[in-house]
Every structure is written in structure tokens, then in C-alpha cells.
Motif scaffolding. Sequence first.
Motif, short mmCIF file in Angstrom:
data_model
loop_
_atom_site.label_atom_id
_atom_site.label_comp_id
_atom_site.label_asym_id
_atom_site.label_seq_id
_atom_site.Cartn_x
_atom_site.Cartn_y
_atom_site.Cartn_z
N LYS A 31 0.92 -1.19 -0.08
CA LYS A 31 -0.03 0.12 -0.02
C LYS A 31 0.98 1.20 0.15
O LYS A 31 0.48 2.22 -0.43
N LEU A 32 2.19 1.03 0.59
CA LEU A 32 2.73 2.44 0.89
C LEU A 32 3.59 2.61 -0.54
O LEU A 32 3.49 3.83 -0.94
N LEU A 33 3.61 1.45 -1.35
CA LEU A 33 4.46 1.74 -2.51
C LEU A 33 3.52 2.01 -3.67
O LEU A 33 3.87 2.48 -4.59
N ASN A 34 2.33 1.88 -3.59
CA ASN A 34 0.98 2.45 -4.44
C ASN A 34 0.53 3.72 -4.11
O ASN A 34 -0.27 3.93 -3.41
N PRO A 35 0.94 4.74 -4.85
CA PRO A 35 0.45 6.40 -4.60
C PRO A 35 -0.78 6.37 -4.72
O PRO A 35 -1.65 7.26 -4.23
#
Lengths: 156, 533
Positions: A31-35
Motif C-alpha cells: 500500500k505504501l508503494l502504491n501512490p
Amino acid sequence: MKPKYTSLQLFALTALRVSIGWHFFYEGFTKLLNPNWSSAGYLNDSQGWFAGLFHAIAGNQSLLAAADFLNVWGLIAVGVGLLIGIFSRYAALGGMLLLAFYYLSHPPLMNASYSLPSEGSYLWINKNIIELFALWLVFLFNTSSIIGIDRLLKRK
Amino acid sequence: MSNDAENSKLLGRRNLLKALATVPLLGTLTYAGLKKHSNTAANNVEVLNALGFPKNTGLSIKPGAVGTIIHNNNPHIRLGFIGVGGRGRHLMQCAGFAPPEYVQDWMDKHAENPDDNRYQNFLEQDDLNVSVIAVCDVFDEHARLALEAASNADKKGQKDFKGITVKRYKTYQELIADKDIDAVVIATPDHWHAPIAIAAANAGKHVYVEKPMTNNVAETYELKDAVIKSGIAFQVGHQGRQTESYIRAKEVLDKGVLGKISLIEVTTNRNSPNGAWVYDLHPLATPDTIDWKQFLGNAPEIPFSPERFFRWRCWWDYASGLSGDLLTHEFDAINQVMNLGIPHSCVASGGVYFYKDGREVPDVFQAVFEYPNRDLTFLYSASLASERHRGKVFMGHDGSMDMDGVTSVYVDRASIKYKDLLDRNLVNPDEPALTFSSATGNIDAITSPTAKYFAKRGLLYTYRDGKRYDAAHLHIREWLDAIRNKQQPSCDIQQGFEEAMIAHMATISYREGVKTYWDAEKEMIVKGNSVKM
């Protein structure tokens, strides 16, 4: 006091703790990597007793931003805590809290059907609640004071 | 002693090993997670590049730059509303005016249920710097509600409403003669659209007229001439012009992402009495409260009929059923993204198969339009007796596209252009390779299954600059902007002319059982086989 386990028990309990930690960490990390990731769709799809609350969060920009932030970093913190065994019992409690939210937002009720397809068939009990109970075991049968950073912290 | 030291050293090391035993797992997972992410990202970039939407260049149209958002709200514009039934009052609400009893109801509903945000939304709707200074309707009850709405610029509920301050005219001629009115909104039954719009244009009033623009062929020419001669700002009420996902679809089409398109299919799928125009008969409707003669206008004289007054869409004298009401919306949606114009020919068929309530217009209706100069067929298929969702589909050789609340592009299994992507399993023909949803303002290549699922279901709203809008509000706003800047809005007289003509081609074909042709040189509809393909 360090709990006493046979080595097989210790291995099984540690494996349980580490797998749940792995799962939490990766959920948060992706989730962190998907803006573009947002919990809005998931929250809007909520049904059951607390659906109103979850819909309200989705409908309010700042509440939604807070929910997204707490969810991503909560998942990562719990994941790291369980994986490397640091503040592991708090991590287990935090994880149980998150899982309780997921369960309550999408309870597998008799007449509930969700837009979000699930990968299995559930009635009342789903994998969220099972993982929650598993974390309860992780909390009660602590292993991080044997295998984990907590071992060093406990010494002091 | 040295043994003890060695032992404790050993214990210390064992201790550390046990404490750190699982730490490598965290490193492994972080590394693997990042690798998986970058693989997916690289695949996405490749798919986006292949489809003509390179990620690093961003979108050529930024969200929010679409359509017109008024920057200059001046000067103030004084409106007159002609025809203030359900649609007319909705447009009035979109301009900022609602009857105090509606506002009161929204306030009460919000108090009961905090999730009911209609009151809040109405208060937060952007101010358009307009006033409604006159209202005209042939039904007293509709007129009263509209007068109260027009007098309620402060958006008050019943308790704080100060009373009617706005003029009611009994005829549209009187309203149009009012020198203080700058512009009129026409939301009457269809057979009154053109006569009133022509009178308004001749009087120099700017016009917003509901669709279909006209109800017969002859008045279509007259209206076009009147609008061009007068130079007024003219807008036909196809608010789909404002739908952001349509504008994004146009970008996909302009880039040729789908390859050669030979078939476009649009549909209407309704299944409720309201959707089939069986509107409620108002209890206060009597020959005393309705000016029946004026309602009829040029239509044949018949005795007072509440059915005909409220359900006018079901009779040819006042409307044209599916052609005028819904085909026009679908056509305009496609026309705005492809500039199709008027087709070469049309064949229509259908029947009254479900609503056997005395109506004349069909409830199941198909119209097939041929565009030989564009090498494509435009197909309209409508049912008022089934709600199964069929969207707007563009069928291209290399891909197809659904144009809905969300625009989705699918790569065709047999595409030559995308063969490489298909062979390498970078795209799945069964899932959208490209979606655009207004809510995020992003074009996403293959995202998570969740995102895809929500995108497909259209659970996401339409936004401009992060704010949710009613499309009709934006459409009125665009018209006001055009008035202020002495321009024409997006659904101008030429677009309206095309929209009206294709509806008439379909209606004539259905009613007379003939194929209709468009003679482009003479700009007229020709029946039968008199024009060669």
C-alpha cells in the motif's frame, strides 16, 4: 520470566508469529508503494453493524486520509514487530485491533454480499477473525523473549 | 576463569543469534517486495507506452481543466425559466434555487440521518451569480414551487422563507417580452422546445433548451436559422458533455488506441414505470389549475387528459419516446467524442411490447445508423422492460472500450498491434488494460483486482478539482460562461441540429416503416431507396 516450551512448540509458535508478521508487513508495504492506494473503496463497500461509521470515514477527506495513514503504518509496524520480535506483544494487540476493524467492516453475515469478491466461502467466520484468534495465541504464548529482539530488551 | 569467560562469551553470542534470528526475514521480504513492485511497475509502464499513454509525460488533459469552470463570475445574469416540472426545477436547483419545502425536507432528513448530505451539497454548490426573475408554466402547482424556489436565493427552509418575490407569466410570449431577462431555460414538453426557443432567439435572449432540441424536421431548420441570425449563446441540455470520463475516452479515440473502429453500440436499459415515463398524476391537476389549451399548442385538440399532460413522452404529438428522450443522449455522447455527424442512413424498428397502457411510442426500440464515409455502424438498442446493464461500447480491431462512469479499454485477443503484449501476457484481454476514473484523476494500467473491480462497477464518482459535481450544474455553468464571454458552449446549435436530425431519422423510419437517408448536400432527410449507397 521466559516461558518454557519444547523446541517443537517454540518452532511452531515462532513460525505462526513470523508468518502473521510477514503478512501484515507486506500488506502495509504494498500500500505504501502504491501512490494511488486508498481505503475509500473498501470502506464504501462496508456492511453490517458499523457500516454507517465506515461510510462516514470514506466520505470525509481528512478522516479518510487519517484512516489510510494509520492503516498503512499500523500494518507495517505490526508486521515489523512480529517479524523481528520487537515489542511483539504490543504488536499482537495492535494487529488484533486492525483485524477487528476489517472484520467489523465486512462481517460475513448470512445476507451480506460484497462488491469486493472474496477468495473463499465464509459464514460468520472468515480469515480475518481466524488471524485475529491466531494473534491472540501469539500474544498469550510469547516467543519474542526467546527468538526475537525482545530477548535483548528483557535482559536490561 | 578463562573457561567461564569463554562460556559467557559463547552464551552472549548464542543470545544475540537467537535475538536476531528472524531479522534476515525482514530484509528478504523488503527486497522481494520491492522487486515485485518494480517488476509490476515496469510492466505497467510498458503497457501504458504501448497504448499511447506514457506515464512520465502525464495526461494531456489534466483533471479539472476539462470543460469550463468559471473564473469570471460577472456580470450578473437574470434568468427566466419556461417549463418548471421535474426537470425544469432540477435545472433551477443546479443554478442554485430550490423550493423552501425541499430545503426543509433535506434539513430534516439530515437531522434524522447524518449520511443524508443533500442539504450540505446544495449549500456547497458553487454560486453562479445569477437570479431567476420570472417563471412560466401552464400548471399552477409547478409554477408555485418554482416561484418559491426562485424567491429562495438564501437557500432557506420553510421556517425562514420570506415569501414569493418573483413574477409568474402565464404565457412564454409575455416572459420573453420582459426586457429585464437576459436568458431563458426551456424545459417544457418536446413539442414546445422549438417554438419557444425560436421566439427567445428572435428576442435576443440566450437559450438553454432541454433535449431533444426539436420535435419535428421543419422546426429544426427554423431554429438553426434563428439562433445563427441572432448570435445568442445556445446550449442543448446534454449534460453528458461534462462527463469527465467521456472526455478521457475522446483522448483514447484520438490516439487511435482501439485501431479501426467499425461498430459502436449504445443502449438504454430501464425497467421501472418512472423510467418508462409513467409519471405520477398530480392530485391537484384539473382543468382549472392547468392551461390545457396552451399545453396542446400546435398539437391536435383533444379533451383535458392528466395522463397526456404528465406522461406526454408517450405520445407522438408531444414527444418521440425513445428517439427524442434517450437515443439523443446516447448519440450526443458518441458525437462529442467522435464527431460522427448525421449518418448516411437509418433503419429503426421496435414496438409496444410491455407497457400496454395506451401509449403510441415503442418501449422496445432499435435504430441502426450507417456511416459509410467513416466505415462504421452506429447501433442503438433500447428496452424499457429490462435493466440488464449494457453500456456504450466501441468495437475496434485492436481493442474495445466501454465508455461509462468509468472508461475502460480492453485489448483485443486478435490484435496485431498489441500482439507482443499479448504474447508476453502483459495484458489480459478479459480485463481492462487501461481504466480512467474521475475519482482519482489517474489513468491506471493493470492495477489491483480490487481497484479494477470497483472501477468496473462504476462505484467511483465524477469529480472536478477533487469536488463532486452534478453534470447539469456544470452544463448550465458552461452556458453562462459562454454568455459572459460571447462564445458558444459545447452543445451548440450545430451539435443540436445533428442530434435532432438523427432522432427524426429514427422516428420517421419507425413510424413510416421506411429506411431514411440524409442528403448531405441539400441537408435534408430523404425517405426510401432514393439515395444510392
